[in-house]
Scaffold this motif. Sequence first.
Motif, PDB file in Angstrom:
ATOM      1  N   CYS A  13      -9.338  -1.559  -0.538  1.00 25.99           N
ATOM      2  CA  CYS A  13     -10.165  -0.526  -1.211  1.00 25.99           C
ATOM      3  C   CYS A  13     -11.320  -1.534  -1.741  1.00 25.99           C
ATOM      4  CB  CYS A  13      -9.582   0.234  -2.200  1.00 25.99           C
ATOM      5  SG  CYS A  13      -8.435   1.341  -1.719  1.00 25.99           S
ATOM      6  N   CYS A  62      -3.593   1.020  -3.921  1.00 23.35           N
ATOM      7  CA  CYS A  62      -4.308   0.151  -2.922  1.00 23.35           C
ATOM      8  C   CYS A  62      -5.101  -0.801  -3.596  1.00 23.35           C
ATOM      9  CB  CYS A  62      -5.131   1.026  -2.021  1.00 23.35           C
ATOM     10  SG  CYS A  62      -5.847  -0.169  -0.557  1.00 23.35           S
ATOM     11  N   SER A  84     -11.118   3.996   1.323  1.00 22.53           N
ATOM     12  CA  SER A  84     -10.524   2.876   1.861  1.00 22.53           C
ATOM     13  C   SER A  84     -10.857   2.276   3.055  1.00 22.53           C
ATOM     14  CB  SER A  84      -9.119   3.099   1.712  1.00 22.53           C
ATOM     15  OG  SER A  84      -8.771   4.301   2.275  1.00 22.53           O
ATOM     16  N   ARG A 117       0.761  -1.346   0.140  1.00 28.00           N
ATOM     17  CA  ARG A 117       0.052  -0.013   0.062  1.00 28.00           C
ATOM     18  C   ARG A 117       0.982   1.209  -0.292  1.00 28.00           C
ATOM     19  NH1 ARG A 117      -3.055  -3.258  -1.499  1.00 28.00           N
ATOM     20  NH2 ARG A 117      -4.906  -3.910  -0.475  1.00 28.00           N
TER      21      ARG A 117
END
Lengths: 459, 459
Positions: B161, A457, B200, A452
């Motif tokens: 995510c 992500c 996220s 990350r």
Amino acid sequence: MKRTKIKQLFLEKKEGSVLVCAWVRTNRAQAQFGFLNVNDGSCLANLQVVYDAKLANFEEISKYRVGVSVQIKGNVVLTPSAKQPLEVHAEEVVMLGDCPEDYPIQPKRHTREFLRENAHLRARTNLFNAVFRVRSVAAMAIHSYFQSHGYVYVHTPLITCADCEGSDQMFKITTLNMQNPPLNEDGTVDFSKDLFGKQSFITGSGQLQGETYAMAFGDIYTFGPTFRTENSNTKTHANEFWMIEPEMAFCDLEGLMDVEEEMLKYVIKYVLDNCEEEINFFDQFVEKGLKKKLTDLVDAKFVRISHHDVVDILLKSGQKWEFTPSFDDDIAKEHERYITEHFNGPVFIKDWPKDIKAYYMKVNPDGKTVAAVDLVVPLSGELMGGSQREENLEVLLKRMEEMHVEKDGIDWYLDTRRYGGCVHSGFGMGFERLIMYLTGIENIRDVIPFPRTPKSCEY
Amino acid sequence: MKRTKIKQLFLEKKEGSVLVCAWVRTNRAQAQFGFLNVNDGSCLANLQVVYDAKLANFEEISKYRVGVSVQIKGNVVLTPSAKQPLEVHAEEVVMLGDCPEDYPIQPKRHTREFLRENAHLRARTNLFNAVFRVRSVAAMAIHSYFQSHGYVYVHTPLITCADCEGSDQMFKITTLNMQNPPLNEDGTVDFSKDLFGKQSFITGSGQLQGETYAMAFGDIYTFGPTFRTENSNTKTHANEFWMIEPEMAFCDLEGLMDVEEEMLKYVIKYVLDNCEEEINFFDQFVEKGLKKKLTDLVDAKFVRISHHDVVDILLKSGQKWEFTPSFDDDIAKEHERYITEHFNGPVFIKDWPKDIKAYYMKVNPDGKTVAAVDLVVPLSGELMGGSQREENLEVLLKRMEEMHVEKDGIDWYLDTRRYGGCVHSGFGMGFERLIMYLTGIENIRDVIPFPRTPKSCEY
């Protein structure tokens, strides 16, 4: 018949019938026979499987593509080859799962970038299979060191409401609707409606909680994920990584360095002993000389020198520096490199100017420096950072005031100094930095399974 | 002279001079001599230190309060007592850190609630010292089991995510200003400005990522913190806890149960072998019969029975149920209790109605049930839950559609079925549930160092 793992076959080197399940890495078919190289993830090495036209589905097998999962019944035959001490002569080969032609992991060189974009598949390559096995074994080495030395593993919390460490560097977490959060009368967000009844964060360190446990168990360690919001796209930064934070009661700075040195040597030796194949692979394909670097470190006597004396050496070196060394300042990457080359080995740099270090570090008798220590190693720079902690409550409170650290919310931490406080020390080690050191891999994205980083992500 | 830990003294049982650093648990002073009971956290047992009036600071020592940290030089003297095989006759006692009278941890019975409010000090009591040492040793047992069986430890990401698992149950994380977040033209929050460029979360499971690694290494496991937003104040819920999620390629439901059974027995035996003192303590003060419960489990043959047959037994039992057993429904706590008593041991309940289970579980040939399995144990109920995974891409996609699972964002997961898929299985075990089982402690808040529950996020 029970499945045997390929690693077991290579360990036992015993003839006889076996059942193997694995994935095809290569398939070389000829008119009357063919060779499947298969891997089941139990070790880096592939198993060679010979199949011939006597098998009813010979034609099918010869068309198996890379990535297909197979079940093989056959006989182990020892071969007079050091590189490949045995092979299996197949009596039955069955396809378990097909793999189409667009399979991204083909038997050729892929770029690291391409593989990062296929992070869910890259562990199927030799390189990442080796990296993530070393990561696993190194984690075990750390647990093994601390547990065998009587340390208690503490799961410190990740969710925190104390923003004493600078909430700017922490992710905020919430169960509120971010679109339409409940508001107070003054228009601010009403965090009393949030799950914990106040604003909460994900922490970047378990040290303070760890210290309270060191005052109960003597020696403790943490090992868990850590989060930073740093918006920094470099080879060494990730927003989620793992960290080890040991804390020892009745231990001063010298004792701390003893532990760091012994622990690091133990972990490296453990990995050398348990990942010989992988280390040889890295030595050949990633960092020439890696194995020597690691064995040298295990045999080295680490130098212990003050920040002041390091700066002295740097200033007298006659080198041209991008950043001029200073007695009051941090040490740059170029300085670390020079000093490890100067001593030709790992160096503990201790007794740092107090103004550039954290409030909880023990103030030395000179009043100017703190009993902090960084370990720098050849080629990689800083591996660990630690300090003796300020156990004197008055001095600690004064330091917190000087450095504008909020006391609210961490009164419980100060209790470690109120109730039977004692000399104690601890350090932190970024786990990814260790893995990069152990493998020679230069980008942190390639030692974290699913990294990350800012704007990234996936998975 | 180097410090010796108290555990070492009890192990060696050797006369001679020693240096001990520890905290005072009790101090009984008489006119000419006194007894300090001290503990350094290395083991549950205290060390008895005899000091007498010959010491220059005898008067001072006799006033040392509970909680004071001390350094003692003296001689080990073996005593003819099973309960206390040795004591130290002090030649020098020095106070390292004082402890005022308001110290909350006094040598008396404190309520669990009081100690929860002093979570930073409670590990200094016998009970919590024992609980958190067992927690540490059990964690090591888990690593030890999986590593010695060739599993690769995978650090799956916590930040995600993909909201495929129901983002309602996940904490949102952000670096945006929650007070004044940047907005899109339509007034919604502009998450493209957030650190990862989209909304996220903190995840509740690493299973999906774990499966991709099982397709590379064969056998893998995760062991890390997990988060749920459940607003539930019960004895068994926390918003932050640790979980173990192993995943095995080429492994069906029967193989899965083999692993679960072997692993659990290994871990319990490891704790019995390494925490004898602590287990005896729990057996005496927390759960009578605990030790027998644990040794019985190690020797037990776990029953394997279908959900259908369990419901059959429940319906025919003649019991009055709060919740009527049903072939289509989950099994209640009262049912778990009955069935483990019925079989007088641990029970694997397998082949559950598919409508109450997750989409990724393998549909059985009957089309109605899935190859899922829960392990229930006497007194504690469910300890692990797992399943064979649906490896057939078509069936999996159909199940996702039926259960309204978003495919967007987890296409990478489906690649495990596209590229060399195979029969595979995995399970999850809540680590705290295991610790509660091992210690007899009934509230999850008492097996987590600093628990996070709704409206409670201290330290």
